[in-house]
Design a protein around this motif. Structure first.
Motif, PDB file in Angstrom:
ATOM      1  N   ALA A 123       0.830  -1.205   0.000  1.00 34.81           N
ATOM      2  CA  ALA A 123       0.000   0.000   0.000  1.00 34.81           C
ATOM      3  C   ALA A 123       0.859   1.247   0.000  1.00 34.81           C
ATOM      4  N   ALA A 124       1.932   1.218   0.764  1.00 36.05           N
ATOM      5  CA  ALA A 124       2.821   2.385   0.820  1.00 36.05           C
ATOM      6  C   ALA A 124       3.452   2.636  -0.551  1.00 36.05           C
ATOM      7  N   ASP A 125       3.837   1.551  -1.218  1.00 32.76           N
ATOM      8  CA  ASP A 125       4.444   1.717  -2.546  1.00 32.76           C
ATOM      9  C   ASP A 125       3.449   2.344  -3.519  1.00 32.76           C
ATOM     10  N   ARG A 126       2.216   1.859  -3.459  1.00 33.78           N
ATOM     11  CA  ARG A 126       1.208   2.399  -4.381  1.00 33.78           C
ATOM     12  C   ARG A 126       0.904   3.860  -4.084  1.00 33.78           C
ATOM     13  N   VAL A 127       0.854   4.197  -2.804  1.00 33.09           N
ATOM     14  CA  VAL A 127       0.585   5.601  -2.455  1.00 33.09           C
ATOM     15  C   VAL A 127       1.737   6.486  -2.919  1.00 33.09           C
ATOM     16  N   ASP A 128       2.947   6.052  -2.648  1.00 30.36           N
ATOM     17  CA  ASP A 128       4.100   6.862  -3.049  1.00 30.36           C
ATOM     18  C   ASP A 128       4.171   7.024  -4.562  1.00 30.36           C
ATOM     19  N   ALA A 129       3.741   5.980  -5.255  1.00 34.95           N
ATOM     20  CA  ALA A 129       3.804   6.033  -6.718  1.00 34.95           C
ATOM     21  C   ALA A 129       2.613   6.774  -7.317  1.00 34.95           C
ATOM     22  N   GLY A 130       1.663   7.116  -6.489  1.00 32.93           N
ATOM     23  CA  GLY A 130       0.478   7.801  -7.004  1.00 32.93           C
ATOM     24  C   GLY A 130      -0.407   6.878  -7.811  1.00 32.93           C
ATOM     25  N   ASP A 131      -0.551   5.655  -7.325  1.00 30.72           N
ATOM     26  CA  ASP A 131      -1.375   4.669  -8.022  1.00 30.72           C
ATOM     27  C   ASP A 131      -2.283   4.001  -6.984  1.00 30.72           C
ATOM     28  N   TRP A 132      -3.177   4.773  -6.460  1.00 31.33           N
ATOM     29  CA  TRP A 132      -3.996   4.188  -5.387  1.00 31.33           C
ATOM     30  C   TRP A 132      -5.451   4.622  -5.437  1.00 31.33           C
ATOM     31  N   THR A 133      -5.789   5.468  -6.394  1.00 35.84           N
ATOM     32  CA  THR A 133      -7.201   5.853  -6.537  1.00 35.84           C
ATOM     33  C   THR A 133      -7.620   5.662  -7.996  1.00 35.84           C
ATOM     34  N   ASP A 134      -8.893   5.867  -8.237  1.00 37.33           N
ATOM     35  CA  ASP A 134      -9.393   5.796  -9.617  1.00 37.33           C
ATOM     36  C   ASP A 134      -9.343   7.161 -10.294  1.00 37.33           C
ATOM     37  N   ASP A 135      -8.894   8.131  -9.565  1.00 41.59           N
ATOM     38  CA  ASP A 135      -8.874   9.504 -10.067  1.00 41.59           C
ATOM     39  C   ASP A 135      -7.443   9.865 -10.465  1.00 41.59           C
ATOM     40  N   ALA A 136      -7.238  10.113 -11.728  1.00 37.96           N
ATOM     41  CA  ALA A 136      -5.884  10.409 -12.202  1.00 37.96           C
ATOM     42  C   ALA A 136      -5.352  11.700 -11.584  1.00 37.96           C
ATOM     43  N   ASP A 137      -6.216  12.674 -11.428  1.00 44.58           N
ATOM     44  CA  ASP A 137      -5.759  13.931 -10.837  1.00 44.58           C
ATOM     45  C   ASP A 137      -5.328  13.727  -9.390  1.00 44.58           C
ATOM     46  N   ALA A 138      -6.126  12.949  -8.664  1.00 44.22           N
ATOM     47  CA  ALA A 138      -5.778  12.691  -7.267  1.00 44.22           C
ATOM     48  C   ALA A 138      -4.466  11.926  -7.183  1.00 44.22           C
ATOM     49  N   ASP A 139      -4.284  10.951  -8.092  1.00 44.55           N
ATOM     50  CA  ASP A 139      -3.021  10.208  -8.105  1.00 44.55           C
ATOM     51  C   ASP A 139      -1.847  11.131  -8.398  1.00 44.55           C
ATOM     52  N   ALA A 140      -2.056  12.036  -9.327  1.00 43.77           N
ATOM     53  CA  ALA A 140      -0.973  12.968  -9.665  1.00 43.77           C
ATOM     54  C   ALA A 140      -0.639  13.861  -8.478  1.00 43.77           C
ATOM     55  N   ASP A 141      -1.672  14.343  -7.800  1.00 42.32           N
ATOM     56  CA  ASP A 141      -1.425  15.176  -6.615  1.00 42.32           C
ATOM     57  C   ASP A 141      -0.718  14.383  -5.534  1.00 42.32           C
ATOM     58  N   THR A 142      -1.121  13.131  -5.379  1.00 37.81           N
ATOM     59  CA  THR A 142      -0.498  12.305  -4.360  1.00 37.81           C
ATOM     60  C   THR A 142       0.978  12.097  -4.676  1.00 37.81           C
TER      61      THR A 142
END
Lengths: 715, 180
Positions: free
Chosen positions: A126-145
């Motif tokens: 989960a930490a890897d996905r969050v750091d990589a910005g791959d954890w939501t269905d929203d591309a903008d949110a992933d980019a912000d993350t």
């Protein structure tokens, strides 16, 4: 010899010279002396003019002469406002990098926890996905993350731009991903909480009103100049200089005005507040919500006129003035009396009226005397009808069901076992049958009858002084206290031995017991003990120059402090957005307006000298250091807490680890009208889930926001 | 908004009408401040530049009272005073100068006093007595000082500017030091 002693002969010489030269113009010395003197006055005048403009434009007459604000409950924060304030205050420069990292870590922890919970994956994944910005269905949110956690495209030359905007978006993404977004509308409709704040995330303080406190004890007073006529001499000299420059005698004459008022301002001192105050309350033991009229009679018992008396009654914290005003201004001749009357709405607590703040001014208002006068004491005790809303054992989790079986032996009636006879055993305990069969003496043992012991612990830390509604201002501590009161009635009715304690810096412990007297003692404690009061506890802060808590920035100003709004400080405390240096910290406030901060994971943000780096477990151990030794080892614990921070959850875990059966009773006081408040709600849910996973029973409910209502406990 | 405290036919009960201005009550000192400012404008109307400055002062005063800004009210006083000085240096007469100068100071005094009262007490509290006492004190000082200034100006021989300057300087210094 001070400056005044040096200036005095100058003034006398100038006066003498002025008289002589006015009456004998022929004595005027040569032109160079005249020119030099006039130029000197001109320079002094110009400097004085500058002083006038600067002083008058910036002077707000200080804060010490202002009447304190009173008659309103402390302005508690909604969970999440602390993070909002910290995010709003943090800068983009390298110097604020540590604070940004703390905020970043908090969001990252929440995002990872949400992902683990929703998808059941390992924490590292989960930490890897969050750091990589791959954890939501929203591309903008992933980019912000990704930008927030990795710094991609946002950090240039040690400057990080757009941080607050990204924090808000990621907070919203966390809320959305947690599944809480659907049942929490952005305008907070689901819980009826304060909707006055914008949902844009542009954080604004929940209580923008200005509050002033007076830090004088009863009987203390302070005389000071108001600065009202400051610089008026300079104005006079400046005008005189201009008159000389343009050769206009009439312009010079206008300087008389400044001199006249400068002298006027220095004729009198503010008179001493020679007041005799009598007080009466219409009801001393009202029920919650009942209105109580407070009447003050203020008589000038001195021999001189009080031309300007401003009075503000010290309304105890928690009481809200609903009619009239506790602030009054009047002029009092000797022997005359002024009467003030106002009405408060009663809420739980023992409220003592015993002083009022007074500011007297001389007729020119140039000086003032600020004092706090002791008055006739009047106590209003409002005890909620706890018993009317009692919660029985059966309504709680099964772990608290009825009497428990124990392995101890004692004086009961149920047979337990036999043991060898010892000298001194009562004859009646001999087992004659065993003697007949074996020829050996044996003593019968019986079960020890033991009733359930329940310790009710109320979270009374600063972190628990949060509210869901900034208009009603009912802190979670009050909800928890009322919930504990309902439990007292129910548990005692079911025959349990009940004790009571406060988890916080203000010690409170009532040993377990039962009976009518004990019931009264418990309910009286819940009503009146300061640990459950409406003011957050005083903090213990470290004034090391590095802390940004407002309390660490106090100045020597001993009297009043002004507070306009609260914003979170770097360390999870609260700092004043518009407070003078030393502005009283509300969160941690010396009895001030009581705004508190929800703290970041890992930081208590509460009492003690906890900082960001304090481990919640360590904070919990410190909190239970004394209380834990008082708890009976076999006591079951009901811990009432809003779970506004990790330290509260750590306290529950610590209690469980010490062998107690623990039930966490948690009222939901989170809001939903800003990203930060919604995030705080998600974090609370994560804490609840974590406790459940660790085997701690949890009961949660949404309490009424009206402080005159009960806890709203529904099993 | 008007609110009335009715007498209900009871003897000795006076009907009081409160004029509330927005969230704040229109107080005696508000009116006195504006009146003093208008007096200054009337005194300086003989000079165009002074008149402009005076009108600016009145507008600043009104703005300061509405915005509840002490700084703006003080600035209004400075503007009114500057208008007086401008007129005094030009076409103004003795009485106009004194009226203008004292009007400027009184406008700032009454205005800031009113703001202080507004800040400290609720609109419902009647403060006329306190304000009247303060106004009487300030007006008395203005009249006394104005009289002294008038007499001084009339009695002093022409050409003794240095003596007047020395006297004012002495007064300023002594006013500052003769007070603990």
């Amino acid at each position: 010899m001070n400056r005044r002693h040096l200036l005095l002969p100058v003034g006398i010489l100038a006066a003498g010279a002025g008289v002589v030269l006015t009456l004998q113009p022929g004595l005027v010395p040569g032109p160079w002396v005249t020119t030099g003197f006039v130029l000197g006055v001109w320079v002094v005048g110009l400097v004085g003019a500058g002083v006038v403009v600067v002083a008058r434009l910036t002077d707000d007459e200080g804060v010490t002469g202002r009447l304190p604000t009173t008659g309103e409950r402390p302005a508690y924060l909604v969970p999440g406002d602390g993070l909002a304030g910290r995010t709003a205050a943090v800068g983009a420069s390298e110097s604020d990098a540590a604070e940004r990292d703390r905020i970043r870590d908090r969001l990252r922890d929440a995002a990872v926890a949400v992902l683990v919970r929703r998808e059941g994956i390992a924490e590292t994944d989960a930490a890897d996905r969050v750091d990589a910005g791959d954890w939501t269905d929203d591309a903008d949110a992933d980019a912000d993350t990704a930008a927030l956690f990795s710094g991609t495209g946002s950090r240039h030359d040690h400057v990080e731009t757009g941080f607050a905007r990204r924090v808000e978006r990621v907070a919203d993404a966390i809320v959305e991903r947690s599944g809480s977004g659907s049942d929490r509308s952005p305008d907070g409709e689901h819980d009826g909480t304060d909707r006055s704040s914008s949902g844009t995330g542009d954080w604004s303080p929940p209580a923008a009103e200005e509050s002033v406190t007076l830090d004088l004890g009863p009987g203390e007073e302070l005389l000071e100049r108001s600065g009202r006529w400051r610089g008026v001499q300079g104005l006079a000299l400046a005008v005189t200089a201009v008159g000389i420059l343009v050769g206009a005698p009439l312009a010079i004459l206008t300087g008389v005005v400044g001199i006249a008022f400068a002298a006027y301002a220095r004729v009198w001192d503010a008179p001493a507040p020679t007041l005799a105050v009598e007080r009466a309350v219409s009801e001393s033991d009202p029920r919650p919500g009942e209105r109580v009229e407070v009447t003050l009679s203020v008589r000038n018992r001195g021999d001189s006129l009080l031309p300007d008396v401003r009075i503000c009654d010290d309304v105890p914290a928690g009481l809200r003035v609903v009619e009239g005003t506790p602030r009054h201004t009047t002029a009092l001749r000797p022997g005359k009396t002024a009467t003030i009357s106002y009405t408060v709405e009663a809420v739980r607590g023992e409220h003592e009226f015993d002083s009022l703040a007074v500011v007297t001014r001389d007729i020119s208002a140039a000086s003032r005397r600020v004092a706090r006068l002791p008055t006739d004491a009047a106590t209003v005790t409002c005890r909620p009808p706890f018993g009317e809303h009692s919660v029985s054992l059966g309504d709680l989790a099964t772990l608290l069901s009825g009497r428990t079986e124990v392995s101890e032996t004692g004086s009961g009636v149920a047979f337990h076992s036999l043991r060898e006879h010892r000298r001194g055993d009562p004859l009646g305990s001999l087992d004659w049958g065993h003697l007949a069969k074996t020829g050996e003496f044996a003593t019968r043992r019986y079960d020890e009858p033991r009733t359930v012991r329940v310790a009710l612990l109320v979270d009374a830390r600063t972190a628990a002084y949060v509210t869901a509604d900034t208009r009603q201002r009912r802190p979670a501590v009050d909800v928890c206290t009322c919930a504990a009161g309902a439990l007292v009635a129910g548990l005692l009715d079911d025959g349990a031995l009940v004790g009571l304690g406060a988890v916080g810096p203000r010690p409170c412990w009532v040993p377990t017991g039962n009976g009518r007297d004990h019931r009264e003692r418990l309910l009286g404690t819940l009503t009146a003990h300061e640990a459950f009061g409406w003011e957050p506890p005083d903090p213990v802060t470290v004034d090391d120059g590095s802390s940004s808590t407002a309390s660490s920035r106090r100045t020597a100003d001993p009297t009043a402090r002004v507070v306009r709004s609260a914003a979170a400080s770097e360390d999870g405390g609260v700092t004043m957005a518009d407070a003078p240096a030393g502005g009283r910290p509300v969160a941690v406030s010396d009895g001030g307006s009581g705004i508190v901060e929800d703290s970041a994971p890992g930081s208590d943000g509460a009492e003690s000298s906890a900082t960001h780096d304090d481990d919640p477990t360590d904070v919990a151990k410190a909190l239970l250091d004394d209380l834990g030794t008082r708890l009976p080892s076999d006591a079951q614990v009901v811990f009432c807490t809003p779970l506004g921070d990790d330290a509260a959850a750590a306290v529950a875990r610590q209690l469980s680890a010490r062998g107690h059966d623990v039930l966490v009773a948690s009222p939901d006081v989170t809001g939903g009208d800003t990203p930060y408040r919604r995030l705080a709600g998600v974090e609370r849910r994560l804490r609840l889930d974590g406790l459940r996973r660790d085997g701690v029973a949890v009961h949660e409910w949404t309490p009424p926001t009206d402080p005159t209502a009960d806890a709203g406990w529904s099993a | 908004m008007d609110a009335a405290d009715g007498s209900d036919g009871r003897r000795g009960v006076v009907r009081v009408t409160l004029t509330v201005w927005g969230e704040h009550r229109l107080r005696l000192s508000h009116g006195l401040a504006v009146a003093a400012a208008l007096a200054t404008v009337a005194a300086v109307r003989v000079g165009q530049v002074g008149l402009v400055a005076g009108v600016c002062g009145v507008l600043l005063l009104a703005a300061g009272l509405v915005w509840r800004s002490r700084g703006t009210v003080a600035l209004a006083g400075v503007a009114l005073f500057a208008a007086t000085v401008l007129v005094a240096a030009g076409p103004g007469g003795l009485v106009a100068t004194l009226v203008g100068a004292f009007g400027a100071v009184l406008a700032a005094d009454f205005g800031t006093f009113a703001l202080g009262i507004d800040r400290d007490v609720d609109p419902s509290v009647a403060t006329t007595r306190v304000e009247a006492l303060h106004a009487v004190g300030s007006l008395t000082v203005a009249l006394l000082a104005g009289g002294i200034g008038y007499a001084l100006f009339r009695s002093v021989p022409r050409g003794s500017t240095l003596g007047v300057v020395a006297l004012l300087f002495a007064a300023a210094v002594l006013a500052a030091v003769l007070r603990p």
